[in-house]
Design an enzyme around this catalytic site. Structure first.
Site, PDB file in Angstrom:
ATOM      1  N   ASN A 129       0.845  -1.196   0.000  1.00  0.00           N
ATOM      2  CA  ASN A 129       0.000   0.000   0.000  1.00  0.00           C
ATOM      3  C   ASN A 129       0.878   1.244   0.000  1.00  0.00           C
ATOM      4  O   ASN A 129       2.110   1.146   0.040  1.00  0.00           O
ATOM      5  CB  ASN A 129      -0.971  -0.025   1.188  1.00  0.00           C
ATOM      6  N   ARG A 130       0.264   2.414  -0.051  1.00  0.00           N
ATOM      7  CA  ARG A 130       1.003   3.659  -0.256  1.00  0.00           C
ATOM      8  C   ARG A 130       1.615   4.259   1.004  1.00  0.00           C
ATOM      9  O   ARG A 130       2.123   5.370   0.975  1.00  0.00           O
ATOM     10  CB  ARG A 130       0.084   4.705  -0.893  1.00  0.00           C
TER      11      ARG A 130
END
Ligand code: CTP
Ligand code: CA
Length: 221
Positions: free
Chosen positions: A34-35
């Site tokens: 994920n970011r």
């Protein structure tokens, strides 16, 4: 003694912080991630260190921060194992990591190959354990801080997390808003505690958020 302008260190506590997004293997070369940049957790760790705390940072992001013990992990399962070992002897847990809610049910032994006759690929996912909920359920004297990443109904969703995860505090942020949350240098926090009105903080740098949080904590103890 050397004279300086710094505040005298006063956070004489053992602090455990998680940071960054977990990486869940699909095959030997690929993962689901994920970011999350880890920046919020890193800021919490550095400010705590500067206040005199003994800080351990469990993170998926390769880093080396002077004065902080770093434990590098990849997956939610590895993060949970480390936390379960260290939580009993810690004073404060800050769960800033973006833990993957799901991981591939099966990890392929070999690199997955594309073929000429299949245009789609299905990967079945299975739920990861809720690390915060599991670890905080065993708490005795530890002060537990969770985050809540929301894109809607921030107060209602964060309130649910406060109760279900045995957290003393939830720092909620609207990750859909510009400048808040994932992979930026700023954050806009709403702090929730049991039986208290939520506190909404202005948009500020993650370092300022960390300073404000530790001031809040020092006021409480
Ligand atoms: N968390 C965790 N283990 C998980 C998922 C989340 O410990 N498997 C922690 C996060 O580190 C954070 C808090 O729980 O401190 C809230 O994470 P968030 O993703 O906002 O909430 P979830 O409970 O995962 O619910 P949802 O993503 O569905 O909103
Ligand atoms: Ca989640």
């Amino acid at each position: 003694a050397i004279e300086n302008n710094f505040t005298t260190p006063k956070l004489h506590k053992k602090i455990l912080i998680t940071a960054g997004g977990t990486k869940e293997a699909i095959d030997p070369v690929r993962y689901i991630g994920n970011r999350s940049s880890g920046k919020m957790g890193f800021a919490m760790a550095k400010v705590a260190r500067d206040l005199g705390a003994e800080v351990t940072l469990i993170t998926t992001v390769a880093t080396d921060i002077p004065g902080i013990k770093i434990i590098q992990v990849q997956t939610a399962a590895e993060m949970m194992t480390q936390l379960q070992q260290l939580f009993p002897t810690t004073d404060v847990l800050i769960m800033a990591a973006a833990v993957a809610d799901f991981k591939p049910l099966n990890v392929a032994d070999q690199k997955i190959k594309k073929t000429d006759d299949e245009d789609t690929l299905t990967i079945k996912l299975t739920k990861n354990p809720d690390i915060l909920k599991t670890v905080a359920a065993t708490k005795t004297t530890q002060f537990v801080v969770g985050f809540a990443a929301e894109t809607q109904n921030l107060l209602m969703n964060a309130e649910k997390k406060l109760n279900s995860k045995h957290a003393d505090v939830i720092l909620a942020n609207n990750v859909a808003e510009a400048g808040a949350g994932f992979n930026v240098d700023t954050n806009q926090i709403t702090l929730l505690q049991k039986n208290q009105q939520p506190e909404t903080w202005p948009l500020m740098s993650k370092t300022e958020v960390a300073k404000k949080f530790w001031e809040f904590y020092l006021d409480k103890i």
